[in-house]
Design an enzyme around this catalytic site. Structure first.
Site, PDB file in Angstrom:
ATOM      1  N   MET A  30       0.889  -1.153  -0.154  1.00 38.02           N
ATOM      2  CA  MET A  30      -0.187   0.006  -0.196  1.00 38.02           C
ATOM      3  C   MET A  30       1.070   1.272   0.119  1.00 38.02           C
ATOM      4  O   MET A  30       0.344   2.271   0.080  1.00 38.02           O
ATOM      5  CB  MET A  30      -0.826   0.132   1.173  1.00 38.02           C
ATOM      6  CG  MET A  30      -1.770  -1.320   1.208  1.00 38.02           C
ATOM      7  SD  MET A  30      -3.557  -1.124   2.248  1.00 38.02           S
ATOM      8  CE  MET A  30      -2.707  -0.682   3.585  1.00 38.02           C
ATOM      9  N   HIS A  37       8.876  -2.989   3.640  1.00 35.22           N
ATOM     10  CA  HIS A  37       8.654  -3.033   2.283  1.00 35.22           C
ATOM     11  C   HIS A  37       9.967  -3.428   1.634  1.00 35.22           C
ATOM     12  O   HIS A  37      10.219  -4.069   0.649  1.00 35.22           O
ATOM     13  CB  HIS A  37       8.165  -1.769   1.778  1.00 35.22           C
ATOM     14  CG  HIS A  37       6.761  -1.620   2.450  1.00 35.22           C
ATOM     15  ND1 HIS A  37       6.703  -0.365   3.416  1.00 35.22           N
ATOM     16  CD2 HIS A  37       5.550  -1.960   2.266  1.00 35.22           C
ATOM     17  CE1 HIS A  37       5.494  -0.516   3.453  1.00 35.22           C
ATOM     18  NE2 HIS A  37       4.774  -1.095   3.063  1.00 35.22           N
ATOM     19  N   GLY A 147       5.098 -10.135   3.886  1.00 39.36           N
ATOM     20  CA  GLY A 147       5.626  -9.988   5.356  1.00 39.36           C
ATOM     21  C   GLY A 147       4.969 -10.703   6.426  1.00 39.36           C
ATOM     22  O   GLY A 147       3.906 -10.847   6.648  1.00 39.36           O
TER      23      GLY A 147
END
Ligand code: AMP
Length: 281
Positions: A30, A37, A147
């Site tokens: 997002m 990330h 993740g």
């Protein structure tokens, strides 16, 4: 690196790459990148010929009154970071193109979406798996990277891939943490100074659970009770849930055995933080 917003254009690019035998890696995000990330992106770049990062704040996974509108967005910074990591394509579609007028198709992983985070966010995982299914159809990745921070999400996506016979391999990577142990999250930016400091207590409670287990405790209630006490010892921490479940089916366990997920969600004011550890016994 290419920034592509159109679904058709990204499909065309991917088809071209696939024709030449290149492997495709996808990292769904997002945006508002942090080291969590970047750890997924780096792994994808290492393992795949063509790496696509999707940046899409997915309205379908936010419930009424949640933070969809104020969720942090900073596309130009994300593009810069992606470029530095040698990403090939950033796919950043609009909400209108992902959910045009008349849209009605959703994927639902039934039971596992109703526990843990699914209790206070009843439509969340339906939104998550639907958008992930769409991204898999659009990008057709060989490998998709997730993740471990969103452990329930990764477990549910894995269930969807298996149940719907999707041709993608999933990789789930370790949680990246701040120096004091707080799991990195775009939502950490919502915290004021005091809550940010106290939020480190979440990981401390998980480490406390690990210590209890290492010293022989197998009783779930005792673990949850100890964690609850630790978390409540700081002001403003409102526990949404602390759960001890089997890491495959997300069913609660009374006594620890096998692969176990210890997961929690805690509010500091309006900010809801999640964290977890997996233990193997
Ligand atoms: P998000 O942009 O929050 O939807 O996250 C995109 C992906 O990054 C998801 O697969 C998350 O689980 C993963 N992720 C988010 N935070 C972390 C973290 N602290 N460590 C590792 N992965 C993370």
């Amino acid at each position: 690196m290419q920034l592509i917003k159109s679904i058709n254009s990204v499909k065309k690019q991917i088809r071209k790459a696939k024709k030449t035998g290149k492997s495709i890696g996808l990292v769904p995000t997002m945006g508002y990148f942090h080291e969590g990330h970047l750890s997924l992106i780096r792994k994808a770049v290492k393992e795949c010929d063509v790496v696509v990062i999707s940046i899409f704040v997915n309205p379908a996974q936010f419930g009424p009154g949640e933070d969809y509108l104020r969720y942090p967005r900073e596309l130009s910074r994300d593009l810069h970071l992606a470029e530095e990591e040698s990403v090939n394509i950033v796919f950043a579609p609009s909400a209108k193109s992902m959910y045009p007028n008349g849209y009605q198709a959703y994927v639902n992983v039934e039971k596992m979406s109703k526990v843990l985070c699914g209790i206070s966010r009843p439509s969340h995982f339906r939104g998550v798996v639907s958008v992930v299914a769409k991204l898999f159809n659009i990008i057709e990745p060989d490998i998709a990277y997730f993740g471990g921070k969103d452990a329930q999400q990764a477990i549910i996506v894995d269930r969807m891939v298996k149940d719907l016979n999707m041709n993608v391999k999933l990789k789930v990577l370790p949680i990246i943490r701040e120096k004091d142990g707080l799991a990195m999250s775009s939502r950490n930016t919502y915290l004021n100074k005091m809550d940010r400091k106290n939020a480190a207590n979440l990981y401390k409670s998980l480490k406390g659970a690990k210590r209890l287990i290492n010293s022989g405790t197998r009783d779930t209630n005792r673990i949850i009770h100890t964690m609850r006490k630790m978390i409540k010892s700081v002001p403003h921490a409102q526990i949404d849930y602390i759960s001890v479940v089997d890491a495959k089916g997300l069913k609660p366990v009374k006594r620890l055995k096998g692969k176990i997920l210890i997961a929690l969600a805690v509010y500091f004011g309006k900010t809801r933080l999640i964290d977890n550890i997996i233990v193997r016994l």
